[in-house]
Design a protein around this motif. Structure first.
Motif, PDB file in Angstrom:
ATOM      1  N   ASP A 188      58.714  23.479  31.416  1.00 57.29           N
ATOM      2  CA  ASP A 188      59.791  24.027  32.251  1.00 57.29           C
ATOM      3  C   ASP A 188      59.525  23.800  33.736  1.00 57.29           C
ATOM      4  OD1 ASP A 188      61.165  24.986  29.977  1.00 57.29           O
ATOM      5  OD2 ASP A 188      59.949  26.817  29.983  1.00 57.29           O
ATOM      6  N   GLY A 189      59.000  22.617  34.053  1.00 58.03           N
ATOM      7  CA  GLY A 189      58.765  22.261  35.441  1.00 58.03           C
ATOM      8  C   GLY A 189      57.558  22.904  36.075  1.00 58.03           C
ATOM      9  N   ARG A 190      56.726  23.555  35.270  1.00 59.05           N
ATOM     10  CA  ARG A 190      55.572  24.296  35.791  1.00 59.05           C
ATOM     11  C   ARG A 190      54.271  23.749  35.208  1.00 59.05           C
ATOM     12  NH1 ARG A 190      54.803  30.875  35.491  1.00 59.05           N
ATOM     13  NH2 ARG A 190      52.660  30.943  36.301  1.00 59.05           N
ATOM     14  N   LEU A 191      53.210  23.713  36.033  1.00 59.69           N
ATOM     15  CA  LEU A 191      51.905  23.302  35.541  1.00 59.69           C
ATOM     16  C   LEU A 191      51.324  24.368  34.620  1.00 59.69           C
ATOM     17  CD1 LEU A 191      49.469  21.328  35.648  1.00 59.69           C
ATOM     18  CD2 LEU A 191      48.569  22.736  37.516  1.00 59.69           C
ATOM     19  N   ILE A 192      50.936  23.952  33.428  1.00 61.30           N
ATOM     20  CA  ILE A 192      50.316  24.845  32.461  1.00 61.30           C
ATOM     21  C   ILE A 192      48.822  24.589  32.357  1.00 61.30           C
ATOM     22  CG2 ILE A 192      50.292  25.582  30.033  1.00 61.30           C
ATOM     23  CD1 ILE A 192      52.806  26.377  31.609  1.00 61.30           C
ATOM     24  N   ASP A 193      48.437  23.322  32.428  1.00 62.32           N
ATOM     25  CA  ASP A 193      47.020  22.976  32.268  1.00 62.32           C
ATOM     26  C   ASP A 193      46.749  21.664  32.987  1.00 62.32           C
ATOM     27  OD1 ASP A 193      44.408  23.064  31.467  1.00 62.32           O
ATOM     28  OD2 ASP A 193      44.790  22.660  29.347  1.00 62.32           O
ATOM     29  N   MET A 194      45.501  21.475  33.438  1.00 60.87           N
ATOM     30  CA  MET A 194      45.065  20.257  34.114  1.00 60.87           C
ATOM     31  C   MET A 194      43.615  19.996  33.751  1.00 60.87           C
ATOM     32  SD  MET A 194      44.863  19.389  38.234  1.00 60.87           S
ATOM     33  CE  MET A 194      46.634  19.353  38.482  1.00 60.87           C
ATOM     34  N   SER A 195      43.354  18.854  33.121  1.00 57.83           N
ATOM     35  CA  SER A 195      41.993  18.568  32.670  1.00 57.83           C
ATOM     36  C   SER A 195      41.859  17.106  32.276  1.00 57.83           C
ATOM     37  CB  SER A 195      41.643  19.453  31.469  1.00 57.83           C
ATOM     38  OG  SER A 195      40.416  19.080  30.898  1.00 57.83           O
ATOM     39  N   LYS A 196      40.692  16.538  32.531  1.00 55.61           N
ATOM     40  CA  LYS A 196      40.412  15.183  32.051  1.00 55.61           C
ATOM     41  C   LYS A 196      40.148  15.178  30.550  1.00 55.61           C
ATOM     42  CE  LYS A 196      38.753  12.837  36.186  1.00 55.61           C
ATOM     43  NZ  LYS A 196      37.819  11.816  36.696  1.00 55.61           N
ATOM     44  N   GLN A 197      39.743  16.321  30.032  1.00 50.79           N
ATOM     45  CA  GLN A 197      39.397  16.413  28.611  1.00 50.79           C
ATOM     46  C   GLN A 197      40.599  16.724  27.720  1.00 50.79           C
ATOM     47  OE1 GLN A 197      37.332  18.021  31.079  1.00 50.79           O
ATOM     48  NE2 GLN A 197      36.200  16.094  30.950  1.00 50.79           N
ATOM     49  N   MET A 198      41.756  16.902  28.311  1.00 51.73           N
ATOM     50  CA  MET A 198      42.947  17.238  27.533  1.00 51.73           C
ATOM     51  C   MET A 198      43.304  16.117  26.558  1.00 51.73           C
ATOM     52  SD  MET A 198      46.799  18.029  28.975  1.00 51.73           S
ATOM     53  CE  MET A 198      46.124  19.172  30.211  1.00 51.73           C
ATOM     54  N   PRO A 199      43.566  16.451  25.295  1.00 49.93           N
ATOM     55  CA  PRO A 199      44.006  15.420  24.340  1.00 49.93           C
ATOM     56  C   PRO A 199      45.302  14.771  24.824  1.00 49.93           C
ATOM     57  CG  PRO A 199      43.379  17.435  23.201  1.00 49.93           C
ATOM     58  CD  PRO A 199      43.404  17.769  24.660  1.00 49.93           C
ATOM     59  N   ARG A 200      45.412  13.465  24.711  1.00 52.63           N
ATOM     60  CA  ARG A 200      46.598  12.760  25.201  1.00 52.63           C
ATOM     61  C   ARG A 200      47.868  13.296  24.557  1.00 52.63           C
ATOM     62  NH1 ARG A 200      50.223  11.829  27.492  1.00 52.63           N
ATOM     63  NH2 ARG A 200      51.172   9.883  28.185  1.00 52.63           N
ATOM     64  N   ALA A 201      47.790  13.719  23.315  1.00 53.12           N
ATOM     65  CA  ALA A 201      48.978  14.214  22.623  1.00 53.12           C
ATOM     66  C   ALA A 201      49.544  15.475  23.275  1.00 53.12           C
ATOM     67  CB  ALA A 201      48.659  14.481  21.159  1.00 53.12           C
ATOM     68  N   GLU A 202      48.698  16.206  24.008  1.00 46.35           N
ATOM     69  CA  GLU A 202      49.141  17.439  24.660  1.00 46.35           C
ATOM     70  C   GLU A 202      49.572  17.218  26.106  1.00 46.35           C
ATOM     71  OE1 GLU A 202      46.184  20.457  24.398  1.00 46.35           O
ATOM     72  OE2 GLU A 202      45.834  20.170  22.238  1.00 46.35           O
ATOM     73  N   ALA A 203      49.257  16.052  26.655  1.00 47.65           N
ATOM     74  CA  ALA A 203      49.485  15.798  28.072  1.00 47.65           C
ATOM     75  C   ALA A 203      50.926  15.393  28.357  1.00 47.65           C
ATOM     76  CB  ALA A 203      48.535  14.717  28.575  1.00 47.65           C
ATOM     77  N   SER A 204      51.430  15.853  29.501  1.00 47.52           N
ATOM     78  CA  SER A 204      52.752  15.462  29.976  1.00 47.52           C
ATOM     79  C   SER A 204      52.691  14.272  30.907  1.00 47.52           C
ATOM     80  CB  SER A 204      53.411  16.632  30.714  1.00 47.52           C
ATOM     81  OG  SER A 204      53.460  17.789  29.909  1.00 47.52           O
ATOM     82  N   GLY A 205      51.485  13.919  31.359  1.00 50.63           N
ATOM     83  CA  GLY A 205      51.314  12.805  32.270  1.00 50.63           C
ATOM     84  C   GLY A 205      50.008  12.941  33.034  1.00 50.63           C
ATOM     85  N   GLU A 206      49.898  12.201  34.131  1.00 52.75           N
ATOM     86  CA  GLU A 206      48.675  12.171  34.938  1.00 52.75           C
ATOM     87  C   GLU A 206      48.929  12.748  36.325  1.00 52.75           C
ATOM     88  OE1 GLU A 206      45.447   8.973  36.858  1.00 52.75           O
ATOM     89  OE2 GLU A 206      47.225   8.255  35.780  1.00 52.75           O
ATOM     90  N   ASN A 207      47.989  13.541  36.813  1.00 51.63           N
ATOM     91  CA  ASN A 207      48.027  14.040  38.183  1.00 51.63           C
ATOM     92  C   ASN A 207      47.845  12.870  39.141  1.00 51.63           C
ATOM     93  OD1 ASN A 207      47.788  15.702  40.492  1.00 51.63           O
ATOM     94  ND2 ASN A 207      45.574  15.812  40.243  1.00 51.63           N
ATOM     95  N   VAL A 208      48.733  12.744  40.106  1.00 57.87           N
ATOM     96  CA  VAL A 208      48.676  11.631  41.058  1.00 57.87           C
ATOM     97  C   VAL A 208      47.543  11.807  42.058  1.00 57.87           C
ATOM     98  CG1 VAL A 208      49.952  10.528  42.956  1.00 57.87           C
ATOM     99  CG2 VAL A 208      51.095  11.019  40.784  1.00 57.87           C
ATOM    100  N   GLY A 209      47.221  13.054  42.411  1.00 58.88           N
ATOM    101  CA  GLY A 209      46.133  13.289  43.360  1.00 58.88           C
ATOM    102  C   GLY A 209      46.614  13.811  44.693  1.00 58.88           C
ATOM    103  N   ILE A 210      47.853  14.349  44.742  1.00 58.25           N
ATOM    104  CA  ILE A 210      48.376  15.003  45.945  1.00 58.25           C
ATOM    105  C   ILE A 210      48.977  16.340  45.525  1.00 58.25           C
ATOM    106  CG2 ILE A 210      49.955  14.865  47.899  1.00 58.25           C
ATOM    107  CD1 ILE A 210      49.829  11.934  47.835  1.00 58.25           C
ATOM    108  N   LEU A 211      48.498  17.419  46.133  1.00 58.86           N
ATOM    109  CA  LEU A 211      48.966  18.764  45.802  1.00 58.86           C
ATOM    110  C   LEU A 211      49.310  19.508  47.087  1.00 58.86           C
ATOM    111  CD1 LEU A 211      46.014  18.164  44.117  1.00 58.86           C
ATOM    112  CD2 LEU A 211      47.027  19.953  42.720  1.00 58.86           C
ATOM    113  N   LYS A 212      50.331  20.347  47.026  1.00 54.63           N
ATOM    114  CA  LYS A 212      50.757  21.129  48.190  1.00 54.63           C
ATOM    115  C   LYS A 212      50.731  22.613  47.842  1.00 54.63           C
ATOM    116  CE  LYS A 212      55.130  21.432  49.281  1.00 54.63           C
ATOM    117  NZ  LYS A 212      55.445  22.899  49.343  1.00 54.63           N
TER     118      LYS A 212
END
Length: 255
Positions: free
Chosen positions: A154-178
């Motif tokens: 729903d447009g909100r970050l739920i989890d962020m991790s390099k170890q996250m299974p790809r099947a659970e991931a919505s995409g990749e963090n670009v590396g810019i946060l505000k």
């Protein structure tokens, strides 16, 4: 160094930028041993010059850099265009610790960038247009093991991790946060707790993951907008040959 007022969509005064540039690019081989990743050449411009240019055009200032490996080289190139926070433990810590070291420097709303990220200015503009906390992610990426994966609902970050299974991931963090001033303070407090508990080798994502439980971090999908992260020699050539021409066809030729 004087700050400037925010762009559209921002509240709360000056928006500072913090570039995390303390680490060494070990996967770049000899290139990583010669210089920090932010000093790698892209056409006629260095990575850090690209970042400073888009930040200046967006009215984001002042800029701080957490430096460690090759700190003197960075200072020589960047000079007074940034302020510096030293990470003397750069070889045994990670981005969470580098971020924590800037806790006294940050005074309000904050933009955080990884020093090896090259992005189209549109990505920065879209983040600054968001009134609250936001981060950029690419829903078309996140397949590789080294990617910082994100889970979005729903447009909100739920989890962020390099170890996250790809099947659970919505995409990749670009590396810019505000972050708003309040969220930035909470993130520094979270980082302090993690560092105190021995997590100084953790990625900043581990702290972001925790504050996402209590803060609405807007996920801005930038799939299709040119960007790249330079972790390896392959990444460097990809950015030079594909990402750079898509961002600026002139290759940032000096005028």
């Amino acid at each position: 160094m004087e700050g400037t007022q925010n762009g559209p969509g921002q509240t709360g005064g000056v928006v500072q930028a913090l570039i995390l540039a303390a680490g060494r690019g070990s996967r770049l081989g000899q290139k990583g041993e010669q210089m920090p990743k932010c000093l790698l050449q892209l056409g006629h411009q260095l990575v850090v010059e690209h970042q400073l240019e888009i930040l200046a055009k967006a009215g984001v200032a002042p800029v701080g850099m957490v430096v460690g490996y090759g700190a003197d080289q960075i200072r020589e190139v960047v000079g007074i265009k940034a302020e510096y926070i030293e990470n003397p433990r750069w070889s045994v810590t990670n981005s969470l610790y580098s971020f924590w070291l800037a806790r006294e420097w940050v005074k309000g709303p904050l933009l955080v960038l990884n020093s090896d990220t090259v992005v189209h200015p549109e990505i920065l503009d879209r983040l600054l247009d968001e009134p609250g906390d936001a981060f950029a992610y690419d829903s078309d990426s996140g397949n590789a093991r080294e990617h910082m994966k994100v889970k979005v609902e729903d447009g909100r970050l739920i989890d962020m991790s390099k170890q996250m299974p790809r099947a659970e991931a919505s995409g990749e963090n670009v590396g810019i946060l505000k972050f708003t001033a309040e969220t930035a303070r909470d993130l520094f407090e979270t980082a302090s707790r993690l560092v105190s508990n021995g997590h100084d080798r953790s990625w900043l994502g581990s702290g972001v993951q925790q504050i996402a439980k209590t803060h609405f971090l807007r996920a801005v999908d930038v799939a299709g907008v040119p960007w790249g992260e330079i972790d390896s020699c392959y990444d460097l050539e990809l950015v030079r040959k594909s990402v750079l021409p898509s961002i600026r066809p002139d290759g940032w030729r000096r005028k």
